[in-house]
Design an enzyme around this catalytic site. Structure first.
Site, PDB file in Angstrom:
ATOM      1  N   LYS A 150       0.576  -2.585  12.659  1.00 23.90           N
ATOM      2  CA  LYS A 150       0.508  -3.948  12.136  1.00 23.90           C
ATOM      3  C   LYS A 150       0.941  -4.959  13.213  1.00 23.90           C
ATOM      4  O   LYS A 150       1.508  -4.570  14.243  1.00 23.90           O
ATOM      5  CB  LYS A 150       1.405  -4.045  10.894  1.00 23.90           C
ATOM      6  CG  LYS A 150       0.937  -3.154   9.721  1.00 23.90           C
ATOM      7  CD  LYS A 150       1.860  -3.358   8.511  1.00 23.90           C
ATOM      8  CE  LYS A 150       1.430  -2.549   7.318  1.00 23.90           C
ATOM      9  NZ  LYS A 150       2.301  -2.818   6.138  1.00 23.90           N
ATOM     10  N   TYR A 196      -6.635  -4.671   1.141  1.00 27.74           N
ATOM     11  CA  TYR A 196      -5.490  -4.748   0.220  1.00 27.74           C
ATOM     12  C   TYR A 196      -5.890  -5.150  -1.197  1.00 27.74           C
ATOM     13  O   TYR A 196      -5.065  -5.717  -1.935  1.00 27.74           O
ATOM     14  CB  TYR A 196      -4.428  -5.699   0.770  1.00 27.74           C
ATOM     15  CG  TYR A 196      -3.567  -5.086   1.876  1.00 27.74           C
ATOM     16  CD1 TYR A 196      -2.875  -3.877   1.674  1.00 27.74           C
ATOM     17  CD2 TYR A 196      -3.417  -5.709   3.107  1.00 27.74           C
ATOM     18  CE1 TYR A 196      -2.083  -3.314   2.679  1.00 27.74           C
ATOM     19  CE2 TYR A 196      -2.620  -5.158   4.110  1.00 27.74           C
ATOM     20  CZ  TYR A 196      -1.958  -3.963   3.889  1.00 27.74           C
ATOM     21  OH  TYR A 196      -1.164  -3.416   4.871  1.00 27.74           O
ATOM     22  N   ASN A 219       6.726  -3.673   8.240  1.00 27.59           N
ATOM     23  CA  ASN A 219       7.111  -2.265   8.372  1.00 27.59           C
ATOM     24  C   ASN A 219       6.233  -1.480   9.338  1.00 27.59           C
ATOM     25  O   ASN A 219       6.075  -0.271   9.205  1.00 27.59           O
ATOM     26  CB  ASN A 219       7.167  -1.609   6.986  1.00 27.59           C
ATOM     27  CG  ASN A 219       5.862  -1.769   6.240  1.00 27.59           C
ATOM     28  OD1 ASN A 219       4.871  -2.208   6.809  1.00 27.59           O
ATOM     29  ND2 ASN A 219       5.849  -1.396   4.976  1.00 27.59           N
ATOM     30  N   HIS A 222       0.528   1.061   8.809  1.00 28.42           N
ATOM     31  CA  HIS A 222      -0.145   1.413   7.558  1.00 28.42           C
ATOM     32  C   HIS A 222      -0.752   2.798   7.742  1.00 28.42           C
ATOM     33  O   HIS A 222      -1.238   3.119   8.827  1.00 28.42           O
ATOM     34  CB  HIS A 222      -1.272   0.412   7.266  1.00 28.42           C
ATOM     35  CG  HIS A 222      -2.223   0.897   6.212  1.00 28.42           C
ATOM     36  ND1 HIS A 222      -1.976   0.734   4.870  1.00 28.42           N
ATOM     37  CD2 HIS A 222      -3.393   1.583   6.309  1.00 28.42           C
ATOM     38  CE1 HIS A 222      -2.968   1.298   4.183  1.00 28.42           C
ATOM     39  NE2 HIS A 222      -3.841   1.813   5.034  1.00 28.42           N
ATOM     40  N   GLU A 273     -11.171   3.002   3.758  1.00 30.33           N
ATOM     41  CA  GLU A 273     -10.539   2.181   4.794  1.00 30.33           C
ATOM     42  C   GLU A 273     -11.154   2.443   6.179  1.00 30.33           C
ATOM     43  O   GLU A 273     -11.317   1.517   6.974  1.00 30.33           O
ATOM     44  CB  GLU A 273      -9.031   2.455   4.820  1.00 30.33           C
ATOM     45  CG  GLU A 273      -8.341   1.979   3.540  1.00 30.33           C
ATOM     46  CD  GLU A 273      -6.879   2.402   3.444  1.00 30.33           C
ATOM     47  OE1 GLU A 273      -6.367   3.057   4.382  1.00 30.33           O
ATOM     48  OE2 GLU A 273      -6.247   2.072   2.418  1.00 30.33           O
TER      49      GLU A 273
HETATM   50  P1  IDP Z   1       2.674   1.350   1.935  1.00 30.96           P
HETATM   51  O1  IDP Z   1       2.224   0.529   3.132  1.00 30.96           O
HETATM   52  O2  IDP Z   1       4.004   2.025   2.187  1.00 30.96           O
HETATM   53  O3  IDP Z   1       1.622   2.293   1.410  1.00 30.96           O
HETATM   54  P2  IDP Z   1       2.070  -0.458  -0.293  1.00 30.96           P
HETATM   55  O4  IDP Z   1       2.760  -0.371  -1.624  1.00 30.96           O
HETATM   56  O5  IDP Z   1       0.642  -0.010  -0.211  1.00 30.96           O
HETATM   57  O6  IDP Z   1       2.991   0.294   0.772  1.00 30.96           O
HETATM   58  O7  IDP Z   1       2.169  -1.988   0.151  1.00 30.96           O
HETATM   59  C1  IDP Z   1       1.402  -2.502   1.206  1.00 30.96           C
HETATM   60  C2  IDP Z   1       2.279  -3.341   2.112  1.00 30.96           C
HETATM   61  O8  IDP Z   1       2.732  -4.503   1.416  1.00 30.96           O
HETATM   62  C3  IDP Z   1       3.574  -2.662   2.571  1.00 30.96           C
HETATM   63  O9  IDP Z   1       3.383  -1.799   3.668  1.00 30.96           O
HETATM   64  C4  IDP Z   1       4.457  -3.849   2.891  1.00 30.96           C
HETATM   65  O10 IDP Z   1       4.112  -4.415   4.169  1.00 30.96           O
HETATM   66  C5  IDP Z   1       4.065  -4.842   1.813  1.00 30.96           C
HETATM   67  N1  IDP Z   1       4.925  -4.722   0.617  1.00 30.96           N
HETATM   68  C6  IDP Z   1       4.848  -3.770  -0.345  1.00 30.96           C
HETATM   69  N2  IDP Z   1       5.767  -3.957  -1.298  1.00 30.96           N
HETATM   70  C7  IDP Z   1       6.445  -5.069  -0.956  1.00 30.96           C
HETATM   71  C8  IDP Z   1       7.521  -5.802  -1.577  1.00 30.96           C
HETATM   72  O11 IDP Z   1       8.037  -5.441  -2.640  1.00 30.96           O
HETATM   73  N3  IDP Z   1       7.950  -6.900  -0.899  1.00 30.96           N
HETATM   74  C9  IDP Z   1       7.412  -7.322   0.251  1.00 30.96           C
HETATM   75  N4  IDP Z   1       6.388  -6.672   0.878  1.00 30.96           N
HETATM   76  C10 IDP Z   1       5.908  -5.558   0.285  1.00 30.96           C
END
Ligand code: IDP
Length: 140
Positions: A13, A53, A120, A123, A134
């Site tokens: 990212k 997304y 984070n 992905h 994807e």
């Molecule tokens: P993942 O990337 O671990 O699979 P997902 O639930 O698919 O997680 O969420 C996509 C992305 O959205 C996450 O990687 C993170 O960057 C962001 N995200 C998910 N949940 C939250 C939240 O509760 N607060 C803020 N950002 C979030």
């Protein structure tokens, strides 16, 4: 019976690219024994990101997430190996980088920066269906 080779989509990212962690993330994928099949640097547009997304539309973090993903280049990687979809998710660690286990990409290299979206670093597709969808989006 042998385990079939799978492919997954990994994204470094914008925070990972900006912090010069692409090499470190690629190193961990290669050190685990997975194969890099294709790689490209992408400036993702709204169209691509809203499809990527789609499942998160309407959630409170959706808008900040789309904005963050447009804040700089992303490195998209096609990665192959037996059980690579779950294997990369395990290498990445859980979504929240503050509590992701040490030893994982998010746990070792990420943290809360006080923003509306969790930055984070990576992905990884979460199922064979997501991976196929994807990979088609990011690699055509
Ligand atoms: P993942 O990337 O671990 O699979 P997902 O639930 O698919 O997680 O969420 C996509 C992305 O959205 C996450 O990687 C993170 O960057 C962001 N995200 C998910 N949940 C939250 C939240 O509760 N607060 C803020 N950002 C979030």
């Amino acid at each position: 019976m042998t385990t079939p080779v799978e492919e997954t989509l990994v994204l470094v990212k914008p925070d990972g690219v900006a912090r010069n962690l692409t090499g470190e993330i690629l190193r961990r994928i290669e050190a685990k024994g997975y194969q890099l099949v294709d790689i490209r640097l992408v400036e993702a547009d709204l169209e691509l990101l809203s499809q990527h997304y789609a499942e998160h539309q309407g959630k409170p973090f959706y808008e900040p997430l789309i904005e963050f993903m447009q804040s700089g280049p992303i490195v998209a990687i096609r990665v192959a190996g037996e059980r690579v979809i779950e294997g990369f998710r395990s290498l990445a660690g859980t979504t929240d980088p503050t509590t992701a286990a040490p030893g994982t990409i998010r746990g070792d290299l990420g943290r809360d920066w006080g923003l509306k979206v969790q930055q984070n670093l990576v992905h990884g597709s979460d199922s064979p269906e997501s991976a196929a969808r994807e990979l088609a989006l990011w690699f055509g």
